[in-house]
Design a protein around this motif. Structure first.
Motif, PDB file in Angstrom:
ATOM      1  N   ILE A 133     187.812  94.903  21.999  1.00 37.63           N
ATOM      2  CA  ILE A 133     186.711  95.812  22.356  1.00 37.63           C
ATOM      3  C   ILE A 133     185.775  95.157  23.362  1.00 37.63           C
ATOM      4  CG2 ILE A 133     184.670  96.999  21.443  1.00 37.63           C
ATOM      5  CD1 ILE A 133     186.302  97.411  18.840  1.00 37.63           C
ATOM      6  N   ARG A 134     185.454  93.893  23.157  1.00 38.63           N
ATOM      7  CA  ARG A 134     184.603  93.181  24.113  1.00 38.63           C
ATOM      8  C   ARG A 134     185.295  93.062  25.471  1.00 38.63           C
ATOM      9  NH1 ARG A 134     179.640  92.679  25.396  1.00 38.63           N
ATOM     10  NH2 ARG A 134     179.197  92.692  23.147  1.00 38.63           N
ATOM     11  N   GLU A 135     186.586  92.812  25.458  1.00 35.13           N
ATOM     12  CA  GLU A 135     187.368  92.744  26.708  1.00 35.13           C
ATOM     13  C   GLU A 135     187.269  94.069  27.469  1.00 35.13           C
ATOM     14  OE1 GLU A 135     192.025  93.324  27.645  1.00 35.13           O
ATOM     15  OE2 GLU A 135     191.595  91.737  26.195  1.00 35.13           O
ATOM     16  N   LEU A 136     187.382  95.189  26.761  1.00 35.87           N
ATOM     17  CA  LEU A 136     187.311  96.499  27.406  1.00 35.87           C
ATOM     18  C   LEU A 136     185.912  96.756  27.957  1.00 35.87           C
ATOM     19  CD1 LEU A 136     189.401  98.587  24.856  1.00 35.87           C
ATOM     20  CD2 LEU A 136     190.084  97.918  27.172  1.00 35.87           C
ATOM     21  N   ARG A 137     184.879  96.406  27.197  1.00 33.92           N
ATOM     22  CA  ARG A 137     183.526  96.615  27.712  1.00 33.92           C
ATOM     23  C   ARG A 137     183.287  95.771  28.967  1.00 33.92           C
ATOM     24  NH1 ARG A 137     177.536  96.168  24.758  1.00 33.92           N
ATOM     25  NH2 ARG A 137     176.387  96.082  26.720  1.00 33.92           N
ATOM     26  N   ASN A 138     183.698  94.518  28.947  1.00 37.28           N
ATOM     27  CA  ASN A 138     183.524  93.658  30.119  1.00 37.28           C
ATOM     28  C   ASN A 138     184.296  94.195  31.318  1.00 37.28           C
ATOM     29  OD1 ASN A 138     181.939  91.972  28.571  1.00 37.28           O
ATOM     30  ND2 ASN A 138     183.543  90.452  28.208  1.00 37.28           N
ATOM     31  N   LYS A 139     185.482  94.695  31.054  1.00 39.25           N
ATOM     32  CA  LYS A 139     186.330  95.226  32.129  1.00 39.25           C
ATOM     33  C   LYS A 139     185.661  96.402  32.835  1.00 39.25           C
ATOM     34  CE  LYS A 139     190.668  97.908  32.498  1.00 39.25           C
ATOM     35  NZ  LYS A 139     191.300  97.303  33.686  1.00 39.25           N
ATOM     36  N   TYR A 140     185.164  97.371  32.061  1.00 35.68           N
ATOM     37  CA  TYR A 140     184.592  98.570  32.677  1.00 35.68           C
ATOM     38  C   TYR A 140     183.181  98.328  33.199  1.00 35.68           C
ATOM     39  CZ  TYR A 140     188.791 100.680  30.934  1.00 35.68           C
ATOM     40  OH  TYR A 140     190.116 100.958  30.700  1.00 35.68           O
ATOM     41  N   THR A 141     182.470  97.376  32.627  1.00 29.49           N
ATOM     42  CA  THR A 141     181.184  96.984  33.197  1.00 29.49           C
ATOM     43  C   THR A 141     181.379  96.425  34.603  1.00 29.49           C
ATOM     44  OG1 THR A 141     180.267  96.494  31.007  1.00 29.49           O
ATOM     45  CG2 THR A 141     179.157  95.517  32.898  1.00 29.49           C
ATOM     46  N   ALA A 142     182.398  95.587  34.760  1.00 30.75           N
ATOM     47  CA  ALA A 142     182.675  94.980  36.063  1.00 30.75           C
ATOM     48  C   ALA A 142     183.215  96.003  37.059  1.00 30.75           C
ATOM     49  CB  ALA A 142     183.663  93.833  35.904  1.00 30.75           C
ATOM     50  N   GLU A 143     184.124  96.859  36.597  1.00 32.33           N
ATOM     51  CA  GLU A 143     184.765  97.815  37.513  1.00 32.33           C
ATOM     52  C   GLU A 143     183.825  98.926  37.954  1.00 32.33           C
ATOM     53  OE1 GLU A 143     188.330  99.283  35.750  1.00 32.33           O
ATOM     54  OE2 GLU A 143     189.398  97.371  35.914  1.00 32.33           O
ATOM     55  N   LEU A 144     182.973  99.398  37.051  1.00 31.19           N
ATOM     56  CA  LEU A 144     182.127 100.563  37.351  1.00 31.19           C
ATOM     57  C   LEU A 144     180.757 100.177  37.886  1.00 31.19           C
ATOM     58  CD1 LEU A 144     182.986 102.774  34.236  1.00 31.19           C
ATOM     59  CD2 LEU A 144     183.921 102.955  36.551  1.00 31.19           C
ATOM     60  N   GLU A 172     193.249 100.893  24.036  1.00 27.94           N
ATOM     61  CA  GLU A 172     193.242 100.456  25.430  1.00 27.94           C
ATOM     62  C   GLU A 172     193.672 101.590  26.356  1.00 27.94           C
ATOM     63  OE1 GLU A 172     194.365  96.381  27.836  1.00 27.94           O
ATOM     64  OE2 GLU A 172     195.389  96.828  25.953  1.00 27.94           O
ATOM     65  N   GLU A 173     194.697 102.324  25.961  1.00 28.81           N
ATOM     66  CA  GLU A 173     195.195 103.424  26.782  1.00 28.81           C
ATOM     67  C   GLU A 173     194.175 104.554  26.890  1.00 28.81           C
ATOM     68  OE1 GLU A 173     198.870 104.585  25.042  1.00 28.81           O
ATOM     69  OE2 GLU A 173     199.856 102.657  25.455  1.00 28.81           O
ATOM     70  N   LYS A 174     193.525 104.904  25.782  1.00 29.41           N
ATOM     71  CA  LYS A 174     192.589 106.025  25.821  1.00 29.41           C
ATOM     72  C   LYS A 174     191.324 105.674  26.589  1.00 29.41           C
ATOM     73  CE  LYS A 174     189.593 106.097  21.720  1.00 29.41           C
ATOM     74  NZ  LYS A 174     188.455 106.859  22.252  1.00 29.41           N
ATOM     75  N   MET A 175     190.870 104.433  26.499  1.00 27.87           N
ATOM     76  CA  MET A 175     189.713 104.017  27.278  1.00 27.87           C
ATOM     77  C   MET A 175     190.033 104.020  28.769  1.00 27.87           C
ATOM     78  SD  MET A 175     187.394 103.649  24.940  1.00 27.87           S
ATOM     79  CE  MET A 175     186.010 102.700  25.572  1.00 27.87           C
ATOM     80  N   ALA A 176     191.263 103.656  29.108  1.00 28.78           N
ATOM     81  CA  ALA A 176     191.679 103.671  30.515  1.00 28.78           C
ATOM     82  C   ALA A 176     191.679 105.096  31.061  1.00 28.78           C
ATOM     83  CB  ALA A 176     193.066 103.044  30.656  1.00 28.78           C
ATOM     84  N   ARG A 177     192.107 106.063  30.250  1.00 23.05           N
ATOM     85  CA  ARG A 177     192.093 107.455  30.706  1.00 23.05           C
ATOM     86  C   ARG A 177     190.669 107.933  30.979  1.00 23.05           C
ATOM     87  NH1 ARG A 177     196.167 108.142  26.739  1.00 23.05           N
ATOM     88  NH2 ARG A 177     194.656 108.925  25.225  1.00 23.05           N
ATOM     89  N   LYS A 178     189.732 107.474  30.164  1.00 23.66           N
ATOM     90  CA  LYS A 178     188.336 107.908  30.304  1.00 23.66           C
ATOM     91  C   LYS A 178     187.659 107.266  31.516  1.00 23.66           C
ATOM     92  CE  LYS A 178     184.194 109.420  29.093  1.00 23.66           C
ATOM     93  NZ  LYS A 178     183.800 110.839  29.157  1.00 23.66           N
ATOM     94  N   PHE A 179     187.912 105.984  31.741  1.00 23.39           N
ATOM     95  CA  PHE A 179     187.118 105.249  32.726  1.00 23.39           C
ATOM     96  C   PHE A 179     187.894 104.838  33.976  1.00 23.39           C
ATOM     97  CE2 PHE A 179     184.942 104.376  28.645  1.00 23.39           C
ATOM     98  CZ  PHE A 179     183.696 104.898  28.967  1.00 23.39           C
ATOM     99  N   LYS A 180     189.081 105.383  34.150  1.00 24.32           N
ATOM    100  CA  LYS A 180     189.861 104.998  35.332  1.00 24.32           C
ATOM    101  C   LYS A 180     189.205 105.513  36.619  1.00 24.32           C
ATOM    102  CE  LYS A 180     192.954 109.036  35.014  1.00 24.32           C
ATOM    103  NZ  LYS A 180     194.355 109.486  34.841  1.00 24.32           N
TER     104      LYS A 180
END
Length: 581
Positions: free
Chosen positions: A537-548, A573-581
């Motif tokens: 979960i922390r990895e996903l938050r860091n990923k989308y914080t950086a990308e967005l 991971e897949e569902k978060m990618a669909r939301k924030f891609k």
């Protein structure tokens, strides 16, 4: 009241799907799947009526399946096989992303459930942390999921008490088989069970089973209810106690982990897969744990230096654990009030970080005396319709010895915005099939709750360095679990070796460390779920914080994280990618 004997019959819909030609996809995929997951949930509730009661499904409140019997396990195997056949016949083409989540989750649930039946866990039907011997008193206390509002409610639980007598006899027979097969609990766990059983076997008005009588006005029914306790409950717990003490304890094993059991390493690897929802090997998990322990230890040393402490980290641990500066309470009420004050303090910031808040009421309670000695702080889910609050239970054996440094992160984890938010939002979402509304996946649920501990500074707490050190202590505790759990069950560690490792890296007493290690001995791999899930979960938050960048919205992130309920980590991971891609 008469109760029909339950036979496991395939519903007509399932039978039609299951009888389709091999390899052929039948019907409209979405419609077939919707019917299938609902039917699976309904049939599962009849198979596991205690779970149904927890979920607010009260049509089975009088049933208590003998779910540790060989007959029941054969029924379960047929049940899972039939649903696997039906699920394989569903056409997945054109399924919505949400329906695909349901498909994948049911597929995983069926596969792992069937695989677990290969191992004889029914030979160890309860321990000091889990099992019907502890769950039934909670239900019978009148303060849990079992309703005690009408006369029929009391009669329903009387039927469950009667069935418990058969369950207890089956448990004894199973444990005898376990002795013959070499599948027995460690001796150090068995001795912790004995006082629990002895306490509940007492004919005493303080016994938790008598509590519902305080509100029962029908004197004739009250006499009948009391007689049921004394005919079925007290003798059953006494029989279990005598068997454990005289027959089982002398045969209990001196080893600590599942690796010492027949096929124990394979058994543990399955539990590891189940609890983490990953294909990480035990060795890989062990290595992750060692790396995380080293990282967090470095953070703890920084905070220790900031406080002005001149000694080393072990001496700081002793200071935190024993100095009276950190023991500020004199009564359980003061502790409960302090937790309530944490709630009041964080709620304004919580509303800035979460767009969707649960409707389920919330309460803070002291853990009941009959289980407090072996209990950890915990959350018990509320009812989806709001009729029963979510409850944060706090075990308090001695208020004057209750340290305050870990209270803030504990509340974030067990209560708000941790388990209470996640479980309540999931249960309240009636757009999810019931199979998912009332589902639990440890890597997601415990991983999210541990992630919530990291939100303290954003929520306006951890301003006291000792409180923040308490947060780091809790985080390293979860990293230590990856090491000691695998160590115990896969690498042949002794109980004492695991206790020593824990004492070396966190501010805990030997008594507390012993209780924790014995928990991991009883519940293999459950402790792995926290850190593995939190890291994803922390990895996903860091990923989308950086990308967005500036477009990242923390409310959107948390709402998306929670809206679909518990899911395996790859699905998350897949569902978060669909939301924030």
């Amino acid at each position: 009241m008469l109760f029909k004997k339950h036979y496991l019959l395939l519903p007509s819909f399932l039978l039609a799907v299951a009888c389709g030609q091999p390899g052929r996809k039948t019907g409209n995929g979405a419609d077939s799947l919707h019917h299938l997951v609902q039917q699976y949930y309904d049939d599962r509730m009849e198979l596991f009526p205690m779970e149904a009661t927890m979920n607010g499904e009260h049509q089975y409140d009088s049933l208590l399946q003998i779910d540790i019997s060989e007959h029941f396990r054969h029924r379960l195997d047929s049940f899972y096989t039939s649903y696997e056949t039906a699920l394989n016949s569903v056409d997945t083409a054109g399924l919505t992303p949400n329906d695909l989540i349901s498909y994948l989750m049911l597929q995983r649930d069926l596969s792992l459930s069937k695989e677990r039946l290969k191992f004889p866990d029914h030979y160890m039907p309860f321990d000091q942390f889990s099992g019907l011997t502890l769950m039934l008193p909670l239900f019978g206390s009148g303060a849990s999921a079992q309703p005690f509002k009408t006369n029929d409610d009391y009669r329903h639980f009387m039927a469950r008490m009667k069935s418990f007598s058969e369950w207890a006899d089956t448990a004894i027979a199973n444990m005898r088989k376990g002795i013959d097969a070499g599948v027995v609990l460690p001796k150090t766990l068995v001795v912790k069970i004995l006082p629990q059983l002895a306490d509940i076997a007492k004919k005493d008005t303080g016994n938790v089973f008598y509590a519902p009588l305080k509100t029962l006005k029908d004197t004739a029914l009250a006499a009948e209810y009391r007689a049921s306790i004394e005919q079925y409950i007290l003798p059953s717990y006494a029989r279990l106690h005598d068997f454990i003490e005289k027959e089982y304890l002398p045969k209990a094993r001196s080893t600590s982990g599942y690796g010492a059991l027949p096929n124990g390493k394979d058994w543990y690897a399955l539990y590891s897969k189940y609890w983490t929802t990953t294909n990480l090997s035990p060795d890989e998990i062990f290595a992750i744990g060692e790396k995380e322990v080293a990282r967090i230890k470095g953070e703890m040393e920084k905070v220790m230096t900031e406080t002005g402490w001149k000694g080393d980290l072990p001496s700081f641990f002793t200071y935190i654990r024993t100095d009276k500066k950190f023991k500020i309470f004199s009564s359980p009420k003061q502790i409960l009030d302090s937790f309530a004050a944490i709630k009041d303090r964080i709620m304004p910031k919580v509303k800035e970080m979460y767009g969707h808040l649960p409707k389920t009421p919330f309460e803070i309670r002291q853990t009941e005396a009959f289980r407090a000695a072996s209990a950890s702080a915990e959350y018990m889910q509320g009812a989806a319709d709001g009729s029963r609050p979510g409850i944060f239970y706090v075990p308090i054996l001695n208020a004057k010895e209750f340290g305050y440094t870990g209270m803030q992160c504990l509340f974030l984890h067990e209560a708000i915005p941790g388990h209470h938010f996640q479980i309540s939002i999931q249960q309240e979402n009636d757009s999810l099939p019931k199979f998912r509304r009332f589902n639990w996946i440890g890597a997601y649920g415990e991983g999210y709750a541990l992630y919530c501990e990291s939100l303290g500074k954003e929520l306006g707490i951890y301003t006291d360095p000792y409180m923040y050190f308490g947060r780091l202590s809790d985080e390293i505790h979860r990293a230590i679990r990856l090491v000691v759990d695998v160590g115990l069950h896969y690498k042949g560690w002794t109980r004492e070796q695991a206790i020593r490792y824990m004492l070396d890296y966190e501010p805990t007493s030997e008594q507390e460390a012993t209780a924790e290690i014995e928990r991991y001995m009883a519940l293999p791999a459950q402790a792995l779920s926290y850190k593995i899930g939190e890291m994803k979960i922390r990895e996903l938050r860091n990923k989308y914080t950086a990308e967005l960048g500036n477009k990242f919205n923390i409310k959107d992130f948390h709402d998306e994280l929670l809206k679909d309920g518990c899911v395996p980590l790859d699905v998350l991971e897949e569902k978060m990618a669909r939301k924030f891609k």
